[in-house]
Design an enzyme around this catalytic site. Structure first.
Site, PDB file in Angstrom:
ATOM      1  N   LEU A  40       1.240   0.447   5.464  1.00 19.84           N
ATOM      2  CA  LEU A  40       0.656   1.783   5.282  1.00 19.84           C
ATOM      3  C   LEU A  40      -0.822   1.650   4.891  1.00 19.84           C
ATOM      4  O   LEU A  40      -1.705   2.288   5.469  1.00 19.84           O
ATOM      5  CB  LEU A  40       1.435   2.518   4.172  1.00 19.84           C
ATOM      6  CG  LEU A  40       0.924   3.879   3.721  1.00 19.84           C
ATOM      7  CD1 LEU A  40       1.210   4.937   4.789  1.00 19.84           C
ATOM      8  CD2 LEU A  40       1.596   4.306   2.401  1.00 19.84           C
ATOM      9  N   ALA A  78      -8.097   2.917   2.866  1.00 20.86           N
ATOM     10  CA  ALA A  78      -7.081   3.932   2.569  1.00 20.86           C
ATOM     11  C   ALA A  78      -5.958   3.291   1.759  1.00 20.86           C
ATOM     12  O   ALA A  78      -5.018   2.723   2.315  1.00 20.86           O
ATOM     13  CB  ALA A  78      -6.534   4.537   3.868  1.00 20.86           C
ATOM     14  N   GLU A 138       2.481  -0.097  -4.642  1.00 25.18           N
ATOM     15  CA  GLU A 138       3.401   1.026  -4.413  1.00 25.18           C
ATOM     16  C   GLU A 138       2.994   2.262  -5.230  1.00 25.18           C
ATOM     17  O   GLU A 138       3.834   3.017  -5.707  1.00 25.18           O
ATOM     18  CB  GLU A 138       4.857   0.602  -4.633  1.00 25.18           C
ATOM     19  CG  GLU A 138       5.214  -0.521  -3.657  1.00 25.18           C
ATOM     20  CD  GLU A 138       6.672  -0.652  -3.331  1.00 25.18           C
ATOM     21  OE1 GLU A 138       7.423   0.301  -3.539  1.00 25.18           O
ATOM     22  OE2 GLU A 138       7.042  -1.734  -2.829  1.00 25.18           O
TER      23      GLU A 138
END
Ligand code: CAA
Length: 384
Positions: free
Chosen positions: A125, A130, A363
């Protein structure tokens, strides 16, 4: 432990505890020092059913509940946090995302080898620009007939080098914000996906963290996970489960650090007696034990909510926030109580201290967890 465990949960806990002590712990220091990926141990964990714990047996998993998973993951983390992070990403994010959002073909093709531990999975991800704000990702997926063509770079990917299966998110429509993000399952054999160099990390050094580079990576539309535009929600859902996993890892490392400290303070003699007799040090151990127990209750409560199929997003963030900050306090105190020896690689607390540092970061940082919790508590989501 105050919670009443079922016979099955007790049995899994004791089996994994023995495996962690006898198989995972002995070489953990060497793996950390030499950056050796625990491939053989992960294979054995697959055979024991630890790599797809919450996935039903028909898809290669062992069909346990989240509580059993949390108990098992804590034990593995206490022995070797590098091994635990691979287990955590595989179980919480990769397997569960394919189980909940994949179609029957994807489950047979990808989930069965993952959940049975034959394949390692990764979740891509994050990008160079980002991290906390994944909506700003730049990787693009452009439809071309029956395929999508992916281009972009993903960063800090756990198991990026060793994974056979990667869930990757990419923009299918730049104008739609989070609704323009789509998830795909990509196999290591795809020539358009290549791992970058290994990160040289402070901790978790036996787990590999790399970039994943997508260059004209052709992915069949049949390997799109869920509908177009659902990738962000899939990633967030996966991270909810993942955050319970980081809470469990935190408990495992903190417990190991406390046990090492208890042993050391009982053996270490200063001023003519064991240093465990000094009240100042006894109180630190009391604080460690209390904080670990509080974290355990939060993690167990989030796990139980997940098993009851309630919305557990906020509780997962609370568990992750509290437990990951707790393990940083506990491991820092453990090093302090080992004195000069705690600053050497001769004692495991030095590794625990380094490994724990990322738990408040990956996370979702502690700051992101506070956003999720405050949105949940105030019920008036503040736009970022
Ligand atoms: N479950 C399902 N859907 C969710 C969700 C959840 N937990 N959270 C949000 N969504 C949905 C929302 O409902 C919304 O959808 P709709 O518009 O259709 O209602 C959509 O997602 C957007 O939600 P937000 O407006 O709340 O999104 P946001 O842009 O404000 O960001 C955030 C929210 C919590 C800050 C989120 O961006 C976030 O969690 N950031 C941190 C990312 C992160 O944890 N990265 C770590 C990467 S993995 C890793 O560490 C590597 C590894 O391998 C271990």
């Amino acid at each position: 432990m105050t919670i009443q465990l079922t016979d099955e949960q007790r049995m899994i806990h004791s089996m994994v505890s023995e495996f962690a002590r006898e198989v995972v712990a002995p070489e953990a220091h060497k793996r950390d020092q030499e950056k050796i990926f625990p491939a053989q141990i992960l294979q054995e964990m697959g055979e024991l059913g630890l790599m797809g714990m919450m996935i039903p047996p028909e898809y290669g998993g062992s069909g346990t509940d989240t509580m059993s998973y949390v108990l098992a993951l804590s034990e593995i983390a206490g022995a070797c946090a590098s091994t635990a992070v691979v287990m955590s990403v595989q179980n919480s994010i990769v397997c569960e995302s394919i189980y909940y959002f994949g179609n029957e073909d994807q489950k047979k093709k990808y989930l069965v080898p993952l959940a049975s531990g034959k394949h390692i999975g990764a979740f891509a991800l994050t990008e160079p620009d980002a991290g906390s704000d994944p909506v700003r990702q730049k990787t693009k997926a452009v439809r071309d007939g029956d395929d999508y063509i992916l281009n972009g770079t993903k960063r800090f990917i756990t198991s990026g080098k060793n994974a056979q299966t990667v869930i990757v998110t990419a923009k299918t429509d730049d104008s739609l914000g989070h609704k323009g993000i789509t998830a795909f399952v990509v196999s290591k054999d795809n020539p358009g996906m290549k791992p970058g160099n290994l990160e040289d990390k402070m901790g978790l050094r036996a787990s590999d963290t790399t970039d994943l580079i997508f260059e004209d990576c052709r992915v069949p539309a049949s390997d799109r996970l869920g509908e177009e535009g659902k990738g962000f929600a899939i990633a967030m859902k996966g991270l909810d489960g993942g955050r319970i996993g980081i809470g469990a890892q935190s408990i495992g490392v903190a417990q190991a650090a406390m046990q090492a400290t208890i042993q050391y303070t009982k053996e270490r003699q200063q001023f003519g007696k064991s240093i465990s007799k000094f009240q100042g040090l006894r109180w630190i151990i009391a604080d460690m034990a209390t904080e670990i127990e509080a974290s355990r209750q939060l993690v167990f409560s989030a796990a139980e909510m997940k098993d009851r199929k309630e919305n557990y997003t906020m509780q997962a963030s609370m568990a992750k926030l509290f437990a990951s900050e707790m393990v940083n306090r506990v491991t820092a105190k453990a090093v302090q109580m080992h004195g000069g020896y705690g600053f050497t690689k001769e004692y495991a607390v030095e590794r625990y201290y380094r490994d724990a540092r990322v738990f408040t970061i990956y996370e979702g940082t502690s700051e992101i967890q506070r956003i999720v919790i405050s949105n949940g508590i105030l019920q008036d989501k503040r736009k970022l």
